[in-house]
Design a protein around this motif. Structure first.
Motif, mmCIF file in Angstrom:
data_model
loop_
_atom_site.group_PDB
_atom_site.id
_atom_site.type_symbol
_atom_site.label_atom_id
_atom_site.label_comp_id
_atom_site.label_asym_id
_atom_site.label_seq_id
_atom_site.Cartn_x
_atom_site.Cartn_y
_atom_site.Cartn_z
ATOM 1 N N ALA A 20 0.851 -1.187 0.000
ATOM 2 C CA ALA A 20 0.000 0.000 0.000
ATOM 3 C C ALA A 20 0.883 1.232 0.000
ATOM 4 O O ALA A 20 1.868 1.296 0.739
ATOM 5 C CB ALA A 20 -0.912 0.003 1.216
ATOM 6 N N ARG A 50 0.667 5.474 0.232
ATOM 7 C CA ARG A 50 -0.143 6.656 0.545
ATOM 8 C C ARG A 50 0.544 7.885 -0.020
ATOM 9 O O ARG A 50 1.751 7.905 -0.200
ATOM 10 C CB ARG A 50 -0.277 6.820 2.063
ATOM 11 N N ALA A 71 -0.287 12.502 -0.578
ATOM 12 C CA ALA A 71 -1.219 13.623 -0.481
ATOM 13 C C ALA A 71 -0.549 14.898 -0.964
ATOM 14 O O ALA A 71 0.675 15.018 -0.979
ATOM 15 C CB ALA A 71 -1.699 13.795 0.954
ATOM 16 N N HIS A 126 -13.266 12.888 1.387
ATOM 17 C CA HIS A 126 -12.588 12.605 2.643
ATOM 18 C C HIS A 126 -13.481 13.004 3.824
ATOM 19 O O HIS A 126 -14.232 13.969 3.746
ATOM 20 C CB HIS A 126 -11.262 13.373 2.703
ATOM 21 N N ARG A 159 -5.765 13.217 -1.493
ATOM 22 C CA ARG A 159 -4.989 12.083 -0.999
ATOM 23 C C ARG A 159 -5.188 10.894 -1.923
ATOM 24 O O ARG A 159 -6.171 10.819 -2.649
ATOM 25 C CB ARG A 159 -5.447 11.693 0.401
ATOM 26 N N LEU A 186 -4.609 6.362 -1.977
ATOM 27 C CA LEU A 186 -4.194 5.081 -1.419
ATOM 28 C C LEU A 186 -4.120 4.127 -2.597
ATOM 29 O O LEU A 186 -5.121 3.904 -3.283
ATOM 30 C CB LEU A 186 -5.183 4.566 -0.373
ATOM 31 N N HIS A 201 -3.015 0.320 -3.937
ATOM 32 C CA HIS A 201 -2.631 -1.073 -3.668
ATOM 33 C C HIS A 201 -1.973 -1.599 -4.932
ATOM 34 O O HIS A 201 -2.531 -1.459 -6.030
ATOM 35 C CB HIS A 201 -3.844 -1.915 -3.287
ATOM 36 N N HIS A 225 6.420 7.417 -0.051
ATOM 37 C CA HIS A 225 5.053 7.904 0.039
ATOM 38 C C HIS A 225 5.101 9.420 -0.155
ATOM 39 O O HIS A 225 5.552 10.140 0.741
ATOM 40 C CB HIS A 225 4.444 7.578 1.409
ATOM 41 N N TYR A 274 4.250 13.056 0.048
ATOM 42 C CA TYR A 274 3.430 14.055 0.741
ATOM 43 C C TYR A 274 3.998 15.402 0.356
ATOM 44 O O TYR A 274 5.101 15.756 0.781
ATOM 45 C CB TYR A 274 3.458 13.837 2.260
ATOM 46 N N ARG A 312 2.360 13.741 7.276
ATOM 47 C CA ARG A 312 3.242 12.613 7.599
ATOM 48 C C ARG A 312 4.691 13.076 7.470
ATOM 49 O O ARG A 312 5.375 12.735 6.515
ATOM 50 C CB ARG A 312 2.983 11.436 6.651
ATOM 51 N N TRP A 333 7.340 10.618 6.495
ATOM 52 C CA TRP A 333 7.453 10.179 5.104
ATOM 53 C C TRP A 333 7.846 11.316 4.179
ATOM 54 O O TRP A 333 8.572 11.106 3.214
ATOM 55 C CB TRP A 333 6.140 9.581 4.616
#
Length: 137
Positions: free
Chosen positions: A13, A15, A17, A86, A98, A100, A102, A114, A116, A124, A127
């Motif tokens: 996964a 993430r 944003a 969201h 954002r 997500l 997989h 990830h 950000y 985060r 990250w």
């Protein structure tokens, strides 16, 4: 991922944003493109290995679906994409997009970048402060 490959592939996964300065097609397109460019530049990932991508946007963004932007990228037209709103929490970061994802990957979860970006870097900091040069494929 090639058909029939087994090896060390694992479902991972990812993430990420970002934020936008305004609720416009141009601002959202720029931000989503920058976010997905950072994802693909800093991870050994291809759309063919993606299982699905869910985008979420804060309630102040409705100019365009992020999935519609992603679908224009090379080979992203076959990836299952979903847009959702969201959850609204008092004091949460506004104007935020954002994702997500997989996907199948061979690298350990700890080695995944990830992204950000922009105003979302504070969501985060563990990250967003990663040295991205170490993650280039």
């Amino acid at each position: 991922m090639q058909q029939g490959e087994i090896g060390n592939w694992r479902v991972r996964a990812i993430r990420g944003a970002t934020t936008v300065p305004e609720n416009s097609v141009a601002a959202m397109t720029d931000a989503v493109t920058e976010l997905l460019d950072a994802l693909e530049t800093n991870n050994p990932i291809t759309p063919d290995a993606m299982i699905s991508v869910t985008f979420s946007v804060t309630s102040d963004l409705d100019a365009i679906f992020p999935a519609a932007i992603a679908r224009q990228r090379p080979n992203w037209d076959t990836v299952p994409l979903l847009d959702v709103q969201h959850m609204q929490v008092v004091g949460s970061l506004p104007m935020c997009i954002r994702f997500l994802i997989h996907t199948y990957m061979t690298i350990p979860q700890a080695d995944i970048y990830h992204p950000y970006l922009r105003g979302a870097s504070g969501l985060r900091p563990d990250w967003s402060s990663v040295d991205t040069s170490a993650h280039a494929p």
